[in-house]
Write a protein that holds these residues in place. Structure first.
Motif, PDB file in Angstrom:
ATOM      1  N   LEU A  60       0.832  -1.203   0.000  1.00  0.00           N
ATOM      2  CA  LEU A  60       0.000   0.000   0.000  1.00  0.00           C
ATOM      3  C   LEU A  60       0.867   1.253   0.000  1.00  0.00           C
ATOM      4  CD1 LEU A  60      -2.774  -0.963   2.576  1.00  0.00           C
ATOM      5  CD2 LEU A  60      -2.914  -0.889   0.101  1.00  0.00           C
ATOM      6  N   GLN A  83      -1.349  -8.889  -2.314  1.00  0.00           N
ATOM      7  CA  GLN A  83      -2.576  -8.676  -1.541  1.00  0.00           C
ATOM      8  C   GLN A  83      -3.523  -9.869  -1.613  1.00  0.00           C
ATOM      9  OE1 GLN A  83      -3.507  -4.952  -3.323  1.00  0.00           O
ATOM     10  NE2 GLN A  83      -2.002  -3.866  -2.065  1.00  0.00           N
ATOM     11  N   TYR A  88      -3.962  -8.901   6.699  1.00  0.00           N
ATOM     12  CA  TYR A  88      -3.443  -7.677   7.300  1.00  0.00           C
ATOM     13  C   TYR A  88      -4.449  -7.151   8.304  1.00  0.00           C
ATOM     14  CZ  TYR A  88      -2.219  -2.664   7.500  1.00  0.00           C
ATOM     15  OH  TYR A  88      -1.909  -1.380   7.914  1.00  0.00           O
ATOM     16  N   LEU A 107     -18.307 -10.113   4.453  1.00  0.00           N
ATOM     17  CA  LEU A 107     -17.703  -9.105   3.585  1.00  0.00           C
ATOM     18  C   LEU A 107     -16.281  -9.506   3.208  1.00  0.00           C
ATOM     19  CD1 LEU A 107     -17.596  -6.263   2.275  1.00  0.00           C
ATOM     20  CD2 LEU A 107     -16.836  -5.399   4.476  1.00  0.00           C
ATOM     21  N   ASP A 110     -16.067 -12.456   0.879  1.00  0.00           N
ATOM     22  CA  ASP A 110     -16.316 -12.100  -0.520  1.00  0.00           C
ATOM     23  C   ASP A 110     -15.115 -11.391  -1.128  1.00  0.00           C
ATOM     24  OD1 ASP A 110     -18.850 -13.142  -0.819  1.00  0.00           O
ATOM     25  OD2 ASP A 110     -19.813 -11.375   0.063  1.00  0.00           O
ATOM     26  N   LEU A 111     -14.546 -10.464  -0.362  1.00  0.00           N
ATOM     27  CA  LEU A 111     -13.444  -9.672  -0.900  1.00  0.00           C
ATOM     28  C   LEU A 111     -12.212 -10.537  -1.133  1.00  0.00           C
ATOM     29  CD1 LEU A 111     -13.679  -6.345   1.112  1.00  0.00           C
ATOM     30  CD2 LEU A 111     -14.680  -6.941  -1.088  1.00  0.00           C
ATOM     31  N   ARG A 112     -12.025 -11.516  -0.253  1.00  0.00           N
ATOM     32  CA  ARG A 112     -10.835 -12.356  -0.400  1.00  0.00           C
ATOM     33  C   ARG A 112     -11.107 -13.554  -1.293  1.00  0.00           C
ATOM     34  NH1 ARG A 112      -6.792 -10.739   2.244  1.00  0.00           N
ATOM     35  NH2 ARG A 112      -7.066  -9.331   3.995  1.00  0.00           N
TER      36      ARG A 112
ATOM     37  N   MET B   1      -5.503 -15.997 -13.098  1.00  0.00           N
ATOM     38  CA  MET B   1      -5.741 -15.909 -11.656  1.00  0.00           C
ATOM     39  C   MET B   1      -7.199 -15.559 -11.373  1.00  0.00           C
ATOM     40  SD  MET B   1      -3.167 -13.971  -9.205  1.00  0.00           S
ATOM     41  CE  MET B   1      -2.669 -14.648  -7.674  1.00  0.00           C
ATOM     42  N   THR B   3      -8.603 -13.894  -9.139  1.00  0.00           N
ATOM     43  CA  THR B   3      -8.956 -12.581  -8.597  1.00  0.00           C
ATOM     44  C   THR B   3      -9.406 -11.623  -9.695  1.00  0.00           C
ATOM     45  OG1 THR B   3      -6.630 -12.076  -8.707  1.00  0.00           O
ATOM     46  CG2 THR B   3      -7.546 -12.599  -6.546  1.00  0.00           C
ATOM     47  N   ARG B  11     -18.587 -10.671  -7.469  1.00  0.00           N
ATOM     48  CA  ARG B  11     -18.846 -11.044  -6.087  1.00  0.00           C
ATOM     49  C   ARG B  11     -18.330  -9.959  -5.132  1.00  0.00           C
ATOM     50  NH1 ARG B  11     -16.484 -16.110  -5.737  1.00  0.00           N
ATOM     51  NH2 ARG B  11     -14.602 -14.941  -5.335  1.00  0.00           N
ATOM     52  N   ARG B  12     -17.126  -9.453  -5.459  1.00  0.00           N
ATOM     53  CA  ARG B  12     -16.572  -8.407  -4.596  1.00  0.00           C
ATOM     54  C   ARG B  12     -17.424  -7.152  -4.654  1.00  0.00           C
ATOM     55  NH1 ARG B  12     -11.514 -10.359  -6.704  1.00  0.00           N
ATOM     56  NH2 ARG B  12     -11.506  -8.697  -8.225  1.00  0.00           N
ATOM     57  N   ALA B  15     -20.501  -7.611  -2.699  1.00  0.00           N
ATOM     58  CA  ALA B  15     -20.207  -7.575  -1.265  1.00  0.00           C
ATOM     59  C   ALA B  15     -20.056  -6.127  -0.791  1.00  0.00           C
ATOM     60  CB  ALA B  15     -18.931  -8.357  -0.974  1.00  0.00           C
ATOM     61  N   MET B 216      -9.393  -2.698   3.610  1.00  0.00           N
ATOM     62  CA  MET B 216      -9.973  -3.047   2.304  1.00  0.00           C
ATOM     63  C   MET B 216      -8.900  -3.145   1.239  1.00  0.00           C
ATOM     64  SD  MET B 216     -13.279  -2.915   1.867  1.00  0.00           S
ATOM     65  CE  MET B 216     -13.676  -3.731   3.287  1.00  0.00           C
ATOM     66  N   MET B 217      -8.027  -2.132   1.260  1.00  0.00           N
ATOM     67  CA  MET B 217      -7.046  -2.033   0.189  1.00  0.00           C
ATOM     68  C   MET B 217      -6.051  -3.177   0.220  1.00  0.00           C
ATOM     69  SD  MET B 217      -6.177   1.910  -0.089  1.00  0.00           S
ATOM     70  CE  MET B 217      -7.194   2.980  -1.093  1.00  0.00           C
ATOM     71  N   ALA B 218      -5.864  -3.750   1.394  1.00  0.00           N
ATOM     72  CA  ALA B 218      -4.916  -4.856   1.485  1.00  0.00           C
ATOM     73  C   ALA B 218      -5.557  -6.169   1.051  1.00  0.00           C
ATOM     74  CB  ALA B 218      -4.370  -4.964   2.900  1.00  0.00           C
ATOM     75  N   THR B 219      -6.801  -6.125   0.556  1.00  0.00           N
ATOM     76  CA  THR B 219      -7.431  -7.330   0.015  1.00  0.00           C
ATOM     77  C   THR B 219      -7.347  -7.249  -1.513  1.00  0.00           C
ATOM     78  OG1 THR B 219      -9.629  -6.382  -0.237  1.00  0.00           O
ATOM     79  CG2 THR B 219      -9.080  -7.270   1.929  1.00  0.00           C
ATOM     80  N   PRO B 220      -7.759  -8.307  -2.216  1.00  0.00           N
ATOM     81  CA  PRO B 220      -7.638  -8.268  -3.681  1.00  0.00           C
ATOM     82  C   PRO B 220      -8.572  -7.271  -4.379  1.00  0.00           C
ATOM     83  CG  PRO B 220      -7.759 -10.528  -2.890  1.00  0.00           C
ATOM     84  CD  PRO B 220      -8.078  -9.650  -1.739  1.00  0.00           C
ATOM     85  N   VAL B 221      -9.326  -6.487  -3.660  1.00  0.00           N
ATOM     86  CA  VAL B 221     -10.221  -5.506  -4.286  1.00  0.00           C
ATOM     87  C   VAL B 221      -9.425  -4.507  -5.120  1.00  0.00           C
ATOM     88  CG1 VAL B 221     -11.737  -3.573  -3.741  1.00  0.00           C
ATOM     89  CG2 VAL B 221     -11.915  -5.670  -2.456  1.00  0.00           C
ATOM     90  N   LYS B 374      -4.515   2.404  -5.111  1.00  0.00           N
ATOM     91  CA  LYS B 374      -4.337   1.626  -3.886  1.00  0.00           C
ATOM     92  C   LYS B 374      -2.982   1.919  -3.225  1.00  0.00           C
ATOM     93  CE  LYS B 374      -5.577  -2.669  -4.203  1.00  0.00           C
ATOM     94  NZ  LYS B 374      -6.169  -3.833  -3.584  1.00  0.00           N
TER      95      LYS B 374
END
Lengths: 580, 377
Positions: A60, A83, A88, A107, A110-112, B1, B3, B11-12, B15, B216-221, B374
């Protein structure tokens, strides 16, 4: 995914430098690595660069120079790949307070990208693991600090990460939850997961498999904590059975050439010497004994920083000895109770503090220490009970009482936009000093704390240690009889903490009375007596040695303050259950 | 991949939208800004603020009583612009004027009838309270108008034949010139600015303050998913607030609705794009709720109020200010909305407005997306 053998290198930092603005770098040419299957402590006082380092590892934030490689990917080139397989937990847990426990988990699942068919099992496992099953419908904002911490961890673990980054997970959590959290994380390392645990607590550092010790952006040490601790081996001694006053003895010992560090520990004194020769304990009197003691991480850290300050306090030397008019207690709490609605923040707190005594309120965040404290300063009106400071009843005479006390608030509560000189002037004015006396006191503070070079700087830009000195200077400007210190040394480096306590110890010898709150177990040992505050109630009161002695068992013949705290909490809970 | 696959993306996104909707529903400030604030605004503009002046209280002094002066007094009394108290002596009214109980004194002088009979132009004296220039002007103009009207009617009565040319004013679309009719559609634009810009900037800034954005940012979003997931619920909320306003406007305030529902929603939806874009940009730059709300009020709410032609005529602004109005999205929405309500569908005008709003919105979005990459520092 291929299985990961233990102890693979997960993170490699090469010459990483990060700067914010023109000041000295937040991280200065750091190189090091983090292995899988172990807990790596990212250790250092506030402002050392711990959070910056973790953010660099998440991708980040990018370094100004040098490279950060995580799981084989460069953070600058491929942050998305990183990521996708890290967990984290930022300092404030990253939870949505207005979502329930289950909704937060959904949540992040879903995000992961946690597959639907694995969810039931994973949620079940994590909720059991964190003991949050009963609370799955509760809003995250309504959880206690410890439960939030566990939920934050659960969210970070949803899709089993290869690297888990935890930013100060031990802050604001009671010691029991902290131990549970540690055990959970330890279990994870058995599966090969690499864990980074950042902390300012040196007892946590000691328990890590490896540490990166940071101070002011520089890497002081990297390796096993025991390796660092071993450097102080044979140079740590415990002096007991003194005939004089222990704080005076400590001051004299610290002034000796070869003593580099020392602190009060209950009724004894712990000292660290520059060489392994037995220290000269003449100041301790005839009956005193000195025995070698096992070194601690903190001893080695102080040693690494070049040793602590001497035992003299110019501040106390300039202070007139407060004559004891009578033997009535200086600070008194009788059945102090404060209720906010149906929540009792402080419940029937009673103690009396003699002149020249250091009294500690020890407990986790949210236990009711600050509430008790504020009632005794006259800042909060008690629901029941009474408080007295220097003989003044706080309900009738709060203003007179406040004139007799100096208050150092939690964190840094001075005016950040004023310079040191302006802050001193302002506080002198607030405490009613004027003319010759005001000029003399301000000049004295400048001299004692050596503000000279920084006098014109805005105080918000000062280094943490200097801020802390300024806060103390402002609190003692008017030579108060009683000093109220609210979490005075949380997050500061050990040298600053030593210097602070040298002043406090010496002031106490002049007859100043001190009430201090802390959640820092070590600091509790500097007190003459402590009261353990847990969920609004005082569950035990006594000298540190007596409290520790009360929990001695076969399994634990030499308990630490934290052991004592946990045992006493458990004891009070079973007591409450039996009474009910 | 997986993601980057479409299903992962959807899905993301779902969510994020779900999370945002739960939060919006549970957060009282959202309800306040989306539903209560619009109600207050509409009631203010519907009932409280009216740019029309009616029934201004004045004192009428008749220094002589003749059939002629009584006829003139009667036309003042009949005027719906004045509420008249009549006395013989002006001293009765002086104190009232000083105290602000009346806004002006109209004096029909003692020699009015003789002057009139002699064919001289009849003069009446108008004394006004100059401390309120607008009202003073109004009293003066309307008093003169009333006298002129009275005179004309009298001549018509006297003359054997009506005069050949009379001026008859007729206002199209808002025949009664009721300001409520154009204030209410305008306030819908204000309400959508509040939801789109103020609320959005607040909720994004809150995520930065609470540290959830970092998690949030540390996820694959991806950054785009974050942005769209954030604004979609507020887009829907903005349209809901607009619908509420329209229903109130039509059924409670009786504002006519002559255009089509399609035009209404097309215009409103397009307007929300720059409004939301501006909200996102503000919060991405400030990351602080207090600053974000200040910036949103100053850069979005006030311009929508003052520089959109809502309250003040753009043509009468200084040229430089007129240029500034071109970048205020509300400037394009308000005339179009007023047209939808009062005139009907004029698609040429609507399409032009929508094109410009899309352009402004596009600029905001590009800027917002750039500053919400990000990265933290």
């Amino acid at each position: 995914m291929t299985s990961i053998p233990d102890k693979t290198e997960l993170v490699r930092l090469s010459g990483v430098t990060k700067r914010f603005g023109g000041r000295s770098p937040a991280l200065d040419a750091i190189s090091g690595s983090i292995l899988g299957g172990e807990i790596t402590g990212l250790v250092g006082p506030d402002g050392a660069g711990k959070t910056t380092m973790i953010r660099l590892m998440t991708g980040l934030m990018l370094p100004d120079s040098g490279t950060v490689e995580v799981l084989g990917f460069d953070t600058a080139q491929n942050p998305a790949a990183i990521q996708a397989s890290i967990g984290y937990m930022p300092q404030r847990f990253g939870l949505y307070e207005d979502l329930s426990v289950q909704e937060n988990l959904n949540l992040y699942a879903d995000l992961r990208g946690l597959p639907k068919n694995e969810r039931t099992a994973t949620f079940d496992e994590l909720l059991t693991f964190t003991d949050l099953k009963r609370f799955s419908d509760r809003l995250a904002g309504k959880l206690s600090g410890g439960m939030k911490q566990k939920l934050g961890l659960a969210c970070a673990l949803l899709k089993k990460p290869r690297l888990l980054l935890l930013d100060e997970p031990g802050v604001g959590v009671d010691p029991i939850s902290r131990r549970e959290l540690w055990k959970m994380v330890e279990n994870l390392t058995r599966e090969g997961i690499g864990v980074v645990w950042s902390t300012a607590y040196l007892d946590e550092a000691e328990a890590c498999n490896a540490v990166l010790l940071l101070n002011q952006g520089k890497l002081l040490f990297s390796g096993k904590p025991s390796e660092l601790t071993a450097r102080a081996e044979g140079r740590v001694f415990k002096v007991s059975g003194m005939s004089g006053r222990k704080r005076q003895v400590l001051a004299k010992l610290l002034d000796q050439e070869d003593v580099i560090d020392g602190a009060i520990q209950g009724e004894a004194i712990r000292i660290v010497t520059g060489n392994s020769a037995l220290p000269d304990i003449l100041p301790a009197g005839d009956g005193a004994a000195v025995v070698p003691a096992p070194p601690r991480f903190e001893d080695a850290f102080v040693d690494l920083l070049g040793g602590g300050p001497g035992g003299r306090s110019k501040l106390a030397e300039a202070q007139q000895t407060l004559p004891a008019k009578d033997d009535r207690p200086v600070i008194e709490a009788k059945g102090l109770t404060k209720a906010f609605g149906d929540f009792t923040a402080a419940d029937d707190i009673t103690f009396a503090i003699r002149r020249g005594e250091i009294f500690g309120l020890l407990g986790p965040n949210g236990a009711g220490k600050s509430t008790t404290f504020k009632m005794l300063c006259g800042l909060l009106k008690p629901t029941a009970g009474e408080g007295r400071v220097a003989g003044f009843d706080l309900r009738r005479d709060a203003a007179s009482a406040r004139n007799q006390l100096g208050y150092m608030a939690q964190k840094f509560s001075l005016y950040g936009d004023l310079s040191i000189g302006q802050n001193l002037d302002f506080f002198a004015g607030v405490y009613g000093l004027s003319g010759q006396r005001k000029r003399a006191r301000v000049a004295l503070m400048n001299e004692i704390f050596d503000f000279g070079r920084h006098a014109g700087q805005s105080s918000k830009d000062l280094p943490l240690g200097l801020k802390q000195r300024l806060a103390l200077a402002c609190a003692v400007m008017h030579e108060p009889q009683a000093l109220f210190l609210d979490e005075p040394t949380s997050g500061v480096d050990p040298i600053t903490r030593r210097e602070f306590w040298t002043h406090i110890n010496a002031l106490v010898e002049k007859g100043v009375t001190v009430l201090v709150t802390t959640h820092f177990m070590e600091e509790a040992e500097y007190c003459d007596r402590i009261s353990l505050i847990y969920r609004g109630r005082s569950i035990a009161l006594g000298s540190p040695d007596a409290l520790k002695a009360s929990v001695v068992s076969k399994d634990n013949p030499d308990p630490t303050m934290e052991d004592a705290f946990i045992a006493l909490v458990e004891r009070s809970e079973t007591g409450a259950k039996e009474a009910a | 991949m997986s993601t980057s696959s479409i299903s992962g993306r959807m899905r993301r996104f779902a969510a994020l939208v779900r999370k945002e909707s739960y939060q919006a529903m549970r957060d009282p400030s959202t309800t306040l800004i989306t539903f209560v604030l619009p109600l207050i605004l509409l009631f203010l503009f519907g009932y409280g603020v009216s740019l029309d002046v009616t029934r201004t209280r004045v004192g009428l002094v008749m220094e002589e009583t003749t059939p002629l002066t009584q006829a003139l007094a009667a036309s003042f009394q009949a005027s719906r612009y004045f509420s008249v108290t009549t006395r013989q002596d002006r001293r009765f009214f002086e104190e009232d004027l000083v105290n602000g109980r009346i806004r002006g004194i109209l004096v029909i002088p003692a020699h009015f009838t003789t002057d009139y009979a002699a064919g001289r132009r009849p003069q009446i004296q108008i004394i006004v309270d100059g401390s309120e220039p607008n009202t003073a002007n109004f009293v003066q103009n309307y008093a003169q108008g009333t006298v002129a009207n009275w005179e004309r009617q009298r001549q018509t009565l006297i003359a054997e034949e009506p005069s050949a040319i009379t001026v008859e004013q007729r206002f199209w679309f808002n025949p009664e010139l009721t300001s409520r009719y154009f204030l209410v559609p305008g306030s819908i634009a204000i309400v959508m600015t509040l939801v789109g810009t103020l609320l959005t900037s607040l909720v994004v800034a809150r995520e930065w303050e609470r540290g959830t954005m970092e998690a949030m940012m540390a996820t694959p979003v991806t950054a785009i998913e974050l942005l769209i997931g954030k604004i979609f619920p507020y887009f829907v909320l903005g349209l809901a607030a607009m619908t509420l306003c329209v229903l109130l406007a039509v059924f409670l305030f009786g504002v006519p609705f002559r255009g089509s529902i399609l035009a209404l929603y097309a215009l409103s939806a397009t307007f929300l794009i720059p409004a939301l874009g501006q909200g996102l940009l503000i919060s991405a730059v400030t990351k602080n709720q207090f600053l974000a709300s200040q910036l949103a009020l100053i850069s979005a709410f006030l311009p929508a109020f003052l520089l959109s032609g809502f309250l003040f005529e753009i043509n009468s602004m200084p040229t430089v200010i007129q240029w500034v109005t071109y970048i205020v999205p509300a400037r394009y929405l308000i005339p179009s909305l007023q047209t939808v309500f009062l005139a009907g569908d004029i698609w040429l005008m609507f399409l032009h407005s929508m094109a410009v709003m899309l352009l402004i919105g596009g600029v905001f979005f590009v800027l917002a997306a750039r500053s919400t990459r990000k990265r933290i520092g």
